[in-house]
Design a protein around this motif. Structure first.
Motif, PDB file in Angstrom:
ATOM      1  N   GLU A  47       0.849  -1.214  -0.022  1.00  0.00           N
ATOM      2  CA  GLU A  47      -0.059   0.007   0.224  1.00  0.00           C
ATOM      3  C   GLU A  47       0.832   1.310  -0.041  1.00  0.00           C
ATOM      4  OE1 GLU A  47      -2.845   0.313   3.080  1.00  0.00           O
ATOM      5  OE2 GLU A  47      -4.009  -1.471   2.329  1.00  0.00           O
ATOM      6  N   ARG A  48       0.643   2.200  -0.851  1.00  0.00           N
ATOM      7  CA  ARG A  48       1.607   3.395  -1.043  1.00  0.00           C
ATOM      8  C   ARG A  48       1.072   4.288   0.057  1.00  0.00           C
ATOM      9  NH1 ARG A  48       4.628   6.335  -4.493  1.00  0.00           N
ATOM     10  NH2 ARG A  48       4.760   4.568  -5.920  1.00  0.00           N
ATOM     11  N   GLY A  49      -0.090   4.291   0.657  1.00  0.00           N
ATOM     12  CA  GLY A  49      -0.508   5.256   1.742  1.00  0.00           C
ATOM     13  C   GLY A  49      -0.172   6.564   1.544  1.00  0.00           C
ATOM     14  N   GLY A  50      -0.156   7.113   0.208  1.00  0.00           N
ATOM     15  CA  GLY A  50       0.001   8.761   0.237  1.00  0.00           C
ATOM     16  C   GLY A  50       1.584   9.013   0.021  1.00  0.00           C
ATOM     17  N   VAL A  51       2.260   7.966   0.097  1.00  0.00           N
ATOM     18  CA  VAL A  51       3.803   8.322   0.158  1.00  0.00           C
ATOM     19  C   VAL A  51       4.124   8.655  -1.526  1.00  0.00           C
ATOM     20  CG1 VAL A  51       5.976   7.626   0.175  1.00  0.00           C
ATOM     21  CG2 VAL A  51       4.391   7.073   1.923  1.00  0.00           C
ATOM     22  N   ALA A  52       4.412   9.919  -1.765  1.00  0.00           N
ATOM     23  CA  ALA A  52       4.796  10.246  -3.126  1.00  0.00           C
ATOM     24  C   ALA A  52       6.242   9.879  -3.437  1.00  0.00           C
ATOM     25  CB  ALA A  52       4.437  11.684  -3.263  1.00  0.00           C
ATOM     26  N   GLY A  53       6.530   9.990  -4.947  1.00  0.00           N
ATOM     27  CA  GLY A  53       8.016   9.750  -5.279  1.00  0.00           C
ATOM     28  C   GLY A  53       8.300   8.154  -5.539  1.00  0.00           C
ATOM     29  N   LYS A  54       9.329   7.956  -5.867  1.00  0.00           N
ATOM     30  CA  LYS A  54       9.678   6.729  -6.088  1.00  0.00           C
ATOM     31  C   LYS A  54       9.737   5.855  -4.924  1.00  0.00           C
ATOM     32  CE  LYS A  54      13.029   7.794  -9.807  1.00  0.00           C
ATOM     33  NZ  LYS A  54      14.258   7.898 -10.544  1.00  0.00           N
ATOM     34  N   LEU A  55       9.254   4.510  -5.220  1.00  0.00           N
ATOM     35  CA  LEU A  55       8.833   3.331  -4.129  1.00  0.00           C
ATOM     36  C   LEU A  55       9.397   2.103  -4.916  1.00  0.00           C
ATOM     37  CD1 LEU A  55       8.090   3.399  -1.193  1.00  0.00           C
ATOM     38  CD2 LEU A  55       5.724   2.805  -2.142  1.00  0.00           C
ATOM     39  N   ALA A  56      10.121   1.372  -4.207  1.00  0.00           N
ATOM     40  CA  ALA A  56      10.423  -0.093  -4.769  1.00  0.00           C
ATOM     41  C   ALA A  56      10.383  -1.184  -3.648  1.00  0.00           C
ATOM     42  CB  ALA A  56      12.023   0.180  -5.116  1.00  0.00           C
ATOM     43  N   VAL A  57      10.330  -2.439  -3.911  1.00  0.00           N
ATOM     44  CA  VAL A  57      10.260  -3.566  -3.296  1.00  0.00           C
ATOM     45  C   VAL A  57      11.691  -4.154  -3.291  1.00  0.00           C
ATOM     46  CG1 VAL A  57       9.177  -5.442  -2.461  1.00  0.00           C
ATOM     47  CG2 VAL A  57       7.809  -3.519  -2.853  1.00  0.00           C
ATOM     48  N   ARG A  58      12.115  -4.472  -2.453  1.00  0.00           N
ATOM     49  CA  ARG A  58      13.553  -5.456  -2.373  1.00  0.00           C
ATOM     50  C   ARG A  58      13.268  -6.687  -1.579  1.00  0.00           C
ATOM     51  NH1 ARG A  58      19.069  -3.613  -0.137  1.00  0.00           N
ATOM     52  NH2 ARG A  58      18.449  -3.322   2.167  1.00  0.00           N
ATOM     53  N   LEU A  59      13.962  -7.648  -2.056  1.00  0.00           N
ATOM     54  CA  LEU A  59      13.996  -8.812  -1.174  1.00  0.00           C
ATOM     55  C   LEU A  59      15.600  -9.244  -0.916  1.00  0.00           C
ATOM     56  CD1 LEU A  59      12.094 -11.195  -0.397  1.00  0.00           C
ATOM     57  CD2 LEU A  59      12.893 -12.491  -2.383  1.00  0.00           C
ATOM     58  N   VAL A  60      15.796  -9.283   0.483  1.00  0.00           N
ATOM     59  CA  VAL A  60      17.215  -9.313   0.859  1.00  0.00           C
ATOM     60  C   VAL A  60      17.329 -10.825   1.632  1.00  0.00           C
ATOM     61  CG1 VAL A  60      17.542  -7.004   0.767  1.00  0.00           C
ATOM     62  CG2 VAL A  60      16.772  -7.978   2.846  1.00  0.00           C
ATOM     63  N   ASP A  61      18.331 -11.564   1.654  1.00  0.00           N
ATOM     64  CA  ASP A  61      18.525 -12.335   2.709  1.00  0.00           C
ATOM     65  C   ASP A  61      18.647 -12.009   4.093  1.00  0.00           C
ATOM     66  OD1 ASP A  61      20.405 -14.431   4.184  1.00  0.00           O
ATOM     67  OD2 ASP A  61      19.560 -15.579   2.618  1.00  0.00           O
ATOM     68  N   ALA A  62      17.839 -12.209   4.942  1.00  0.00           N
ATOM     69  CA  ALA A  62      18.083 -11.835   6.388  1.00  0.00           C
ATOM     70  C   ALA A  62      19.294 -11.947   7.112  1.00  0.00           C
ATOM     71  CB  ALA A  62      16.709 -12.245   7.210  1.00  0.00           C
ATOM     72  N   GLU A  63      19.939 -13.189   6.646  1.00  0.00           N
ATOM     73  CA  GLU A  63      21.255 -13.652   7.249  1.00  0.00           C
ATOM     74  C   GLU A  63      22.183 -12.867   6.833  1.00  0.00           C
ATOM     75  OE1 GLU A  63      24.093 -17.484   7.987  1.00  0.00           O
ATOM     76  OE2 GLU A  63      21.859 -17.722   7.454  1.00  0.00           O
ATOM     77  N   SER A  64      22.648 -12.606   5.437  1.00  0.00           N
ATOM     78  CA  SER A  64      23.610 -11.815   4.855  1.00  0.00           C
ATOM     79  C   SER A  64      23.377 -10.553   4.550  1.00  0.00           C
ATOM     80  CB  SER A  64      23.982 -12.960   3.594  1.00  0.00           C
ATOM     81  OG  SER A  64      23.201 -12.713   2.432  1.00  0.00           O
ATOM     82  N   GLY A  65      22.291 -10.245   4.229  1.00  0.00           N
ATOM     83  CA  GLY A  65      21.723  -8.881   3.908  1.00  0.00           C
ATOM     84  C   GLY A  65      22.125  -8.721   2.396  1.00  0.00           C
ATOM     85  N   ALA A  66      22.247  -9.532   1.508  1.00  0.00           N
ATOM     86  CA  ALA A  66      22.467  -9.578   0.315  1.00  0.00           C
ATOM     87  C   ALA A  66      21.045  -9.431  -0.391  1.00  0.00           C
ATOM     88  CB  ALA A  66      23.038 -10.810  -0.458  1.00  0.00           C
ATOM     89  N   GLU A  67      21.154  -8.599  -1.439  1.00  0.00           N
ATOM     90  CA  GLU A  67      19.807  -8.307  -2.188  1.00  0.00           C
ATOM     91  C   GLU A  67      19.784  -9.590  -3.070  1.00  0.00           C
ATOM     92  OE1 GLU A  67      18.521  -4.260  -3.260  1.00  0.00           O
ATOM     93  OE2 GLU A  67      18.693  -5.071  -5.171  1.00  0.00           O
ATOM     94  N   ILE A  68      18.602 -10.129  -3.060  1.00  0.00           N
ATOM     95  CA  ILE A  68      18.172 -11.159  -3.996  1.00  0.00           C
ATOM     96  C   ILE A  68      17.281 -10.576  -5.137  1.00  0.00           C
ATOM     97  CG2 ILE A  68      16.843 -13.284  -4.230  1.00  0.00           C
ATOM     98  CD1 ILE A  68      17.230 -13.412  -1.046  1.00  0.00           C
ATOM     99  N   ALA A  69      16.277  -9.717  -5.102  1.00  0.00           N
ATOM    100  CA  ALA A  69      15.576  -8.952  -6.132  1.00  0.00           C
ATOM    101  C   ALA A  69      14.895  -7.591  -5.904  1.00  0.00           C
ATOM    102  CB  ALA A  69      14.298 -10.263  -6.483  1.00  0.00           C
TER     103      ALA A  69
END
Length: 778
Positions: free
Chosen positions: A275-297
């Motif tokens: 839900e954007r909830g009224g937030v303007a500007g660029k918004l992205a979703v990323r998936l990270v590995d919780a253990e290493s912090g590496a971005e997956i997607a």
């Protein structure tokens, strides 16, 4: 001896020591002129009674006669005085102090940091209470500089009350209230209920006013009934607003879901609802590995959509239980950071997925599809062409010389692909085993339609129910060429994403100017014939002006523990024209992986554990279920199976027993503590099985976290109060009306029936009698 002391001695009763002034009152009062007339009359009676009275001794002198007249008149006057019912009134009154209710918001929205300088609302509240304490002490009559009589005059009781979904006492007074606040953890704010309950708490005591310290956000507005109640009792509400009056907006991840188990290097679809909830500007979703912090997607969010679902493709070469975290990435301020991330657990299995592909004839789709399977990494396939002669070497990296016959032979495969095959090539026992593998073990089944046998020849077979449409199974071909359009279901499942950016459908495949993307043979599956549980992943549309309505080209249906997909064409190979294997590979391989993934719910394990729902809120309950993969394991297991629940740190949290009944064992467990947990079942019959689940707070309080100062201002206006802050709180004592009640508790002590009154009468009569005896009056 003072007159008061004499009076206290005279009445001989318990006189309150804290009593004030003393006055004389009468039960039968008379005016002064009446008393004057009574006195004169009684004196004349006394005078008349002694006027002609003569003694036997010396003649009465005028002085002696006057003395006896005075005594007789005094006795008569005393009797008249006592008949009037005299009482001494000792003045005393009790003052019942009025009350100021201080309502303090204790909901989770106070954790939002939108105050000046990045302060949280909780920090604002505590700072306000610290600065307002001298003012509150003065209201309570505790001001060190106030004179005692002033403190007594304006002192009020102050009741500190916390509220979220309802009001509750904080159990502290004065400066100790800050220490009693605790952490704001209310899951819901109901300002209307809090005010009504605060008024109810003050029933019987005059209420001077309500000091409300809140951000104004409430799940329910203050009702007209509550406003009428405040107006009826003339209770003023003085509001102190917390948080920012400007709308900041709150983007949030509402949910994040993925398959519980998947293959290593598989493209695992992670469905994230945002839900954007009224937030303007660029918004992205990323998936990270919780253990290493590496971005997956990572994927960008559409600027226009207020709510949308994003599917991320996650892939990793690390086996075992993994914790992934979906996160929002924004270049703007966000109201609540707590709901910007969601964790999910995935167990990755490091083995190839195994496919059994049975085809009737060597059609074009067979030739390219079997090459895709053989070329795909981490896929082991057994491919059997039934029309081939005996000298034909069956293909695949797990070649077979005949069709599987037993349950054990079928159990080696995660997915069965049936092309244009007459059902008669399978025995009834083979079909029954294949049906059980799909429904019980969770194996996938992919139908690829053909002009000769599929699905027409499969009616009245054990697999007839495994088509996502109702019989009759014989389908007519669509008239004319068709183009393909995927649906939102395909996007949610992470399949049919054929464009180069891996995020949609190529325009070239729907172009009306091109001939090569058009499919010449498509079986017609009208939506009206689909089963209620079936989902359409793609539709076939006509290209001409008079073409028929779209029909389902790819339909998906769950069947027991497994999934079935029916593809109503065998012409995906046409998309190779000038494109190579790009489009057919992106079409078929994700579908194959999606169907094979379901078999991991059971896999090769002898028992599996599940927790439903996998995400619960405090106060709810989860159902822990252990399912046995075969009858032998179920019979050899104990009557009850112990399950230990451990936290993220591995520490034991709870223990429960699953009662076995048939092929499964189940128990219900209430959850309270927030966090990530894993349930582990152990038994010699199957070894160990585990399942992860989460307990998360409800987002009701934080999803709409913007402060509502306008609601507080309107409440103050309607009740005759004011909006205050740290700079204006000092005028609160002058704004509060004095509602203290004074109760008269004066004490009356009657005189006419006291021993002292009787004694006085007897003394006067005695003196008169003695005088008469001395003078020997006749």
């Amino acid at each position: 001896m003072s007159p008061r002391s004499i009076a206290e001695w005279f009445v001989q009763g318990d006189v309150p020591r804290d009593a004030g002034a003393m006055t004389l009152v009468f039960e039968r009062p008379m005016p002064a002129w009446a008393w004057l007339l009574v006195g004169v009359g009684l004196f004349l009676i006394a005078l008349w009674s002694y006027r002609r009275l003569q003694g036997t001794g010396k003649p009465l002198s005028r002085a002696m006669r006057g003395f006896l007249v005075v005594l007789r008149a005094s006795v008569l006057m005393l009797v008249a005085f006592l008949i009037a019912g005299p009482s001494l009134r000792f003045e005393r009154s009790r003052i019942e102090a009025d009350k100021l209710v201080v309502l303090l918001d204790r909901s989770r929205s106070l954790a939002i940091a939108d105050g000046p300088g990045g302060e949280s609302r909780e920090q604002q509240l505590r700072g306000f209470l610290g600065g307002a304490q001298p003012v509150l002490d003065r209201i309570a009559g505790m001001d060190a500089q106030a004179k005692p009589e002033e403190g007594e005059r304006r002192g009020k009781d102050i009741d500190f009350v916390g509220f979220s979904g309802g009001a509750f006492s904080l159990g502290a007074t004065g400066g100790k209230v800050i220490d009693a606040l605790g952490t704001p953890e209310g899951e819901r704010t109901d300002l209307d209920a809090a005010i009504r309950q605060a008024i109810t708490r003050s029933a019987g005591q005059p209420l001077s006013g309500v000091l409300l310290v809140s951000d104004g956000r409430s799940a329910a507005p203050v009702s007209p009934e509550t406003l009428r109640l405040l107006e009826r009792d003339a209770v003023r509400v003085f509001a102190v607003a917390l948080g920012s009056n400007d709308r900041i907006g709150d983007a949030a991840i509402v949910s994040a879901e993925s398959p519980a188990r998947a293959f290593v290097r598989d493209r695992v679809p992670v469905e994230v609802r945002v839900e954007r909830g009224g937030v303007a500007g660029k918004l992205a979703v990323r998936l990270v590995d919780a253990e290493s912090g590496a971005e997956i997607a990572r994927k960008e969010i559409d600027d226009a959509a207020a709510e949308q679902t994003v599917v991320l493709d996650a892939s990793t070469d690390r086996a075992g239980g993994r914790t992934w975290r979906a996160e929002l990435v924004s270049d703007r301020a966000d109201l609540v950071r707590e709901n910007d991330a969601r964790e999910l657990s995935v167990e990755l299995i490091d083995r190839p997925l195994r496919v059994l592909y049975v085809e009737g004839v060597s059609r074009w789709e067979y030739r390219y599809f079997k090459n895709l399977l053989m070329r795909e990494k981490d896929v082991e396939s057994s491919i059997m062409l039934l029309s081939a002669d005996r000298d034909f070497a069956q293909e695949g990296n797990m070649p077979i010389a005949r069709l599987p016959r037993t349950k054990e032979e079928f159990a080696k495969y995660d997915l069965f692909v049936i092309g244009d095959v007459p059902s008669g090539f399978f025995s009834p026992d083979q079909l029954a085993v294949m049906r059980a593998e799909v429904s019980e073990r969770g194996a996938g089944l992919l139908w690829i339609a053909g002009e000769r046998s599929t699905p027409a020849s499969w009616e009245s077979t054990p697999l007839a129910d495994l088509f996502p449409f109702r019989p009759p199974l014989a389908l007519e071909a669509r008239v004319g060429a068709s183009i393909v359009r995927p649906t939102s279901v395909a996007e949610r499942l992470g399949v049919l994403r054929l464009s180069d950016d891996d995020d949609g459908w190529p325009d070239v495949l729907t172009s009306p100017d091109l001939q090569w993307p058009r499919l010449r043979y498509v079986q017609s599956v009208p939506r009206s014939r689909l089963k209620p549980t079936a989902e359409v992943l793609a539709e076939a549309e006509g290209t001409g002006a008079g073409s028929v309505e779209p029909t389902a080209l790819i339909a998906r249906m769950r069947f027991g523990a497994g999934e079935v997909v029916f593809v109503a064409t065998d012409e995906i190979w046409r998309w190779r024209y000038g494109q190579g294997e790009r489009y057919p590979e992106r079409f078929w391989v994700p579908i194959v992986r999606m169907l094979a993934r379901e078999s991991l719910a059971q896999g090769d394990e002898r028992a599996t554990l599940s927790v439903e729902p996998p995400r619960a809120a405090p106060g709810e309950s989860v159902v822990v279920t252990l399912r046995f993969s075969d009858e032998e394991t179920a019979k050899s297991s104990a009557g009850s199976v112990p399950v230990e629940v451990v936290g993220a740190d591995g520490a034991p949290v709870a223990r429960l027993e699953l009662a076995r009944e048939g092929g499964s064992a189940t128990a219900t467990m209430p959850v309270e503590k927030v966090g990530a947990f894993r349930a582990v079942a152990s038994d010699p019959a199957f070894g160990s099985a585990s399942a992860a689940f989460e307990v998360v707070r409800r987002d009701d309080e934080l999803r709409r976290g913007d402060a509502d100062h306008a609601a507080l201002a309107e409440l103050a206006r309607r009740t005759g109060g004011e909006m205050l802050d740290a700079s204006t709180i000092a005028k609160l004592p002058e704004l509060l009306p004095r509602r203290a009640r004074e109760t008269d508790e004066s004490v009356l002590k009657a005189l006419w029936d006291t021993p002292a009154a009787l004694t006085l009468v007897l003394l006067l009569l005695g003196f008169e009698w003695i005088g008469r005896r001395i003078l020997r009056l006749v």
